[in-house]
Design a protein around this motif. Sequence first.
Motif, mmCIF file in Angstrom:
data_model
loop_
_atom_site.group_PDB
_atom_site.id
_atom_site.type_symbol
_atom_site.label_atom_id
_atom_site.label_comp_id
_atom_site.label_asym_id
_atom_site.label_seq_id
_atom_site.Cartn_x
_atom_site.Cartn_y
_atom_site.Cartn_z
ATOM 1 N N ALA A 504 0.825 -1.211 0.000
ATOM 2 C CA ALA A 504 0.000 0.000 0.000
ATOM 3 C C ALA A 504 0.858 1.258 0.000
ATOM 4 N N VAL A 505 1.963 1.233 0.755
ATOM 5 C CA VAL A 505 2.851 2.394 0.812
ATOM 6 C C VAL A 505 3.496 2.652 -0.546
ATOM 7 N N THR A 506 3.726 1.595 -1.320
ATOM 8 C CA THR A 506 4.428 1.721 -2.604
ATOM 9 C C THR A 506 3.524 2.220 -3.724
ATOM 10 N N LEU A 507 2.209 2.103 -3.600
ATOM 11 C CA LEU A 507 1.303 2.454 -4.686
ATOM 12 C C LEU A 507 1.402 3.937 -5.029
ATOM 13 N N LYS A 569 10.718 5.794 -2.691
ATOM 14 C CA LYS A 569 11.365 6.076 -3.973
ATOM 15 C C LYS A 569 10.698 5.306 -5.099
ATOM 16 N N LEU A 570 10.307 4.071 -4.817
ATOM 17 C CA LEU A 570 9.648 3.253 -5.830
ATOM 18 C C LEU A 570 8.296 3.830 -6.219
ATOM 19 N N SER A 571 7.579 4.391 -5.254
ATOM 20 C CA SER A 571 6.258 4.956 -5.552
ATOM 21 C C SER A 571 6.346 6.234 -6.370
ATOM 22 N N LEU A 572 7.507 6.904 -6.356
ATOM 23 C CA LEU A 572 7.677 8.163 -7.089
ATOM 24 C C LEU A 572 8.276 7.971 -8.479
ATOM 25 N N THR A 576 3.199 2.204 -13.205
ATOM 26 C CA THR A 576 1.813 1.819 -12.937
ATOM 27 C C THR A 576 1.782 0.847 -11.772
ATOM 28 N N GLN A 577 0.556 0.602 -11.282
ATOM 29 C CA GLN A 577 0.408 -0.313 -10.158
ATOM 30 C C GLN A 577 0.901 -1.712 -10.513
ATOM 31 N N GLN A 578 0.603 -2.147 -11.748
ATOM 32 C CA GLN A 578 1.025 -3.484 -12.150
ATOM 33 C C GLN A 578 2.549 -3.575 -12.219
ATOM 34 N N GLU A 579 3.193 -2.539 -12.678
ATOM 35 C CA GLU A 579 4.651 -2.547 -12.746
ATOM 36 C C GLU A 579 5.277 -2.575 -11.352
ATOM 37 N N ILE A 580 4.653 -1.857 -10.427
ATOM 38 C CA ILE A 580 5.180 -1.847 -9.054
ATOM 39 C C ILE A 580 5.014 -3.221 -8.415
ATOM 40 N N LEU A 581 3.848 -3.830 -8.616
ATOM 41 C CA LEU A 581 3.639 -5.182 -8.079
ATOM 42 C C LEU A 581 4.643 -6.160 -8.674
ATOM 43 N N GLN A 582 4.884 -6.037 -9.986
ATOM 44 C CA GLN A 582 5.834 -6.937 -10.637
ATOM 45 C C GLN A 582 7.258 -6.698 -10.121
ATOM 46 N N LYS A 583 7.595 -5.436 -9.872
ATOM 47 C CA LYS A 583 8.915 -5.104 -9.356
ATOM 48 C C LYS A 583 9.120 -5.730 -7.974
ATOM 49 N N LEU A 584 8.140 -5.584 -7.087
ATOM 50 C CA LEU A 584 8.241 -6.176 -5.752
ATOM 51 C C LEU A 584 8.300 -7.695 -5.822
ATOM 52 N N SER A 585 7.500 -8.270 -6.727
ATOM 53 C CA SER A 585 7.474 -9.728 -6.879
ATOM 54 C C SER A 585 8.822 -10.253 -7.374
ATOM 55 N N ASP A 586 9.408 -9.574 -8.369
ATOM 56 C CA ASP A 586 10.690 -10.012 -8.904
ATOM 57 C C ASP A 586 11.799 -9.892 -7.852
ATOM 58 N N ASN A 587 11.747 -8.810 -7.091
ATOM 59 C CA ASN A 587 12.760 -8.623 -6.049
ATOM 60 C C ASN A 587 12.687 -9.746 -5.015
ATOM 61 N N ALA A 588 11.462 -10.100 -4.602
ATOM 62 C CA ALA A 588 11.296 -11.177 -3.630
ATOM 63 C C ALA A 588 11.703 -12.517 -4.223
ATOM 64 N N LYS A 589 11.349 -12.750 -5.488
ATOM 65 C CA LYS A 589 11.692 -14.017 -6.139
ATOM 66 C C LYS A 589 13.204 -14.185 -6.237
ATOM 67 N N ASN A 590 13.893 -13.120 -6.566
ATOM 68 C CA ASN A 590 15.346 -13.199 -6.671
ATOM 69 C C ASN A 590 15.992 -13.552 -5.337
ATOM 70 N N LYS A 591 15.472 -13.003 -4.256
ATOM 71 C CA LYS A 591 16.018 -13.317 -2.935
ATOM 72 C C LYS A 591 15.798 -14.786 -2.594
ATOM 73 N N LEU A 592 14.628 -15.320 -2.967
ATOM 74 C CA LEU A 592 14.353 -16.728 -2.696
ATOM 75 C C LEU A 592 15.272 -17.636 -3.503
ATOM 76 N N LEU A 593 15.441 -17.319 -4.788
ATOM 77 C CA LEU A 593 16.298 -18.155 -5.633
ATOM 78 C C LEU A 593 17.761 -18.090 -5.189
ATOM 79 N N GLU A 594 18.195 -16.905 -4.813
ATOM 80 C CA GLU A 594 19.571 -16.768 -4.343
ATOM 81 C C GLU A 594 19.789 -17.548 -3.052
ATOM 82 N N PHE A 595 18.797 -17.550 -2.199
ATOM 83 C CA PHE A 595 18.909 -18.297 -0.940
ATOM 84 C C PHE A 595 19.073 -19.787 -1.201
ATOM 85 N N HIS A 596 18.308 -20.316 -2.167
ATOM 86 C CA HIS A 596 18.375 -21.752 -2.452
ATOM 87 C C HIS A 596 19.645 -22.121 -3.222
ATOM 88 N N ARG A 597 20.182 -21.181 -3.979
ATOM 89 C CA ARG A 597 21.434 -21.479 -4.667
ATOM 90 C C ARG A 597 22.609 -21.561 -3.694
#
Length: 751
Positions: A504-507, A569-572, A576-597
């Motif tokens: 919500a803060v990022t929107l 900074k991301l909200s500014l 679009t909302q979809q791009e912000i959601l995708q950005k947050l999702s990709d960032n979280a996914k990368n952290k998960l994949l890096e953890f498992h590697r």
Amino acid sequence: MGKLGCNIDGNLDDTKFSQPMPWIGLYVAAASLAFLIAMAADVIQGIRYRKFWFPCKFSSLNATSLTLLAVAIKLSVDLNTSMPSRQDQLAKLSNTVFICTVMSNSMPSLGTMENKEMFTNILALGILVITVIVNICIQLATGVIYVFWKEHALILFIMLVLLLLLSFSALTVPNTKQYLELKYTKKHQLALKEGLNQTRKPVVDKLREDLMKYWMMAHTGNPQFVVGRSVTCTASGAFCLLSLATLAQAMVRSQFMPWSFKFCSGESVYKWSTTLVLATQTIAAGVGSIGPACRWFIAINFSRPKRGNQTGRNEFKVENYWIQSLVEMKESPLTFLPFHNKLCRKLAHDAKDYFLNLCIGVQIGLVLMSKGIRLISTLFVSRILYCYDCCRGLKKLIFKSVSNTESVSDSQPYSKLDLSRFVLDLEGEDALVEKMKKCNWDPTDYWFQMGEKRRPKYLITLLKRSTHGFKGVVEFDSNRIPSLESEEPPNCWALPVVTLTCIAVTLPNIGPTLIEELLCSVNEGLTYIRLLENNLDTIKELLNIRRAAEGVWVRVELYRKWLDVDLHKLSLQGKTQQEILQKLSDNAKNKLLEFHRNHTPQCLKHGPLKWPIKILAANSMYRITQSMLLTRQSGNAQMGEKLFETVAVMISDILGACLTNMQRFISMKCLSSAIEEREDSVRHAIDILGKAEKILKFQEHGESPGLDPCQMASIDEWRLFYMQKPLPFNPSPSQIETASSSSSDLYLIID
């Protein structure tokens, strides 16, 4: 040049020995000041929480206080330092009075100790007091103390009596705790039985009445209050006042009647520090006497109504619990003797019996002396109390017409509840029950009102957005999201709330006022979630996940960051909302994949509960953002420009569902604590009820799932229930208003 420590002639150079003495006096004053602060804190806390018998929390008898006391009484045990001046001799006297004050003030703390701790503390205090008494006697004989010898003799007698009162009162604590615990169980069953007959009452009213009963049981069964209202503690208060009066008269006489004393000329090696010690310990003795004096006065007030109806035989009856432990020790054989000779064992048993008979006699004598002091005090003070009662009656008579016209307050029905049947009293304490019934003193209304003043106004506003049935509990995480893990971690209440708040803060294009109000609401809500999760999660398996929520929230609230992503900074960035959601999702996914590697399968075999908190936070962000993106792709209108409103409703639903456990938490708060902590637990529960009154009333008219109380404490149980039984969509009031206001207009939304 002479050797180190010697002068030129080779003799011992003692000219520097006295140079640090003023600083040692300053050290003594600092220790006395620490005691003064501790006793003052107890007085302030007693007034704040209306515990006018002033329990000992900061100035209790323990290893720290005994160490400070040993430092503070340094002047009393100094055998060979000359103390010629008036302030020097008064400082010696203030030292002994200070010991009496500390002993009397800390007496109720015996109720909080375990048996072994109590024995070691009393033994250490006894060694310290006996040492002081012997040293003072030596100083009286050698002339180091050459004035105020009568005052010193009286204070030493008071000190010895206080030590006996403390030691023999400690013997009664274990038995009284067991008796009060059994009596509490019976009263608790009575309170539960009465509560079952009040099912038609509103939840808040029922909880308030229950908490009043539990408070009366917890208050009258508090071991500190039991010791504080005992006759021995009453006597210790009288002796404490007597020692303070002795010091006061010595100071007044030495100041205003100098012709009656002949002080020596010269200066002590302590120099200016003796004046500082005298001032500090005199103030400490005055502040420390407030608690004992109030306990003494309250005990007199309790015993006053029954005084005229009691015979001397009943007044001076020694109850069984005073000598029960000594009798049990006398009846128990000595099983561990280092010798097997029959004659030696017989002598050992006879010595034990003689010693315990002596202790029983001393205990009976102390109790009778204490009751005599209470009776004498009652005879003198009751006249003042009767005058006070007459003045109160006259005042009520004068203002009777005014009081009849006043409106009845909301708390009046609660004050009429008879709580005397929930008083936990010991043998011979009938006056306590009568006094509680007559004055009907109950501070729960005061604590409830204090809680009302600190209601979570932002949280209450947010909860008004909740949907019927709290459908957001299911919608924040879709089962259609493909998992990146072989095993998903369980959910807790706090982590999805924190993750949704980050989104919500990022929107973009959301007013700062709305963001700030949401953050305040979530901050207030997390306070209650923390209470509920810490008390209702008995398995503690979600502890690491809750830590993840706490760690993420601190950075969101203070820095507007989720892990290393700057949300503001991301909200500014104009996305679009979809791009912000995708950005947050990709960032979280990368952290998960890096953890498992970076981790081998052996490191991951312990399951997701052992993951680092950053990985748990990333997994939550990935699943929630993917669920929102999936919903947007399905064409749900709720995930358009009104995404902020939708996220706020989800947060409100999760908070609302979690807070349905508030009633159970308040009830458990009164039952799960130990006898020493029960009163504070009930007071905390009353405070929470005052804060959450509107929340409970708001939820009382809502719908709750058909789950048992243990299942309602788990968000995963809620989700499982609603997934098996789909919840119909019922919009929140705010969504209804939004839909009605926009029904007459046509909007074209272009992403």
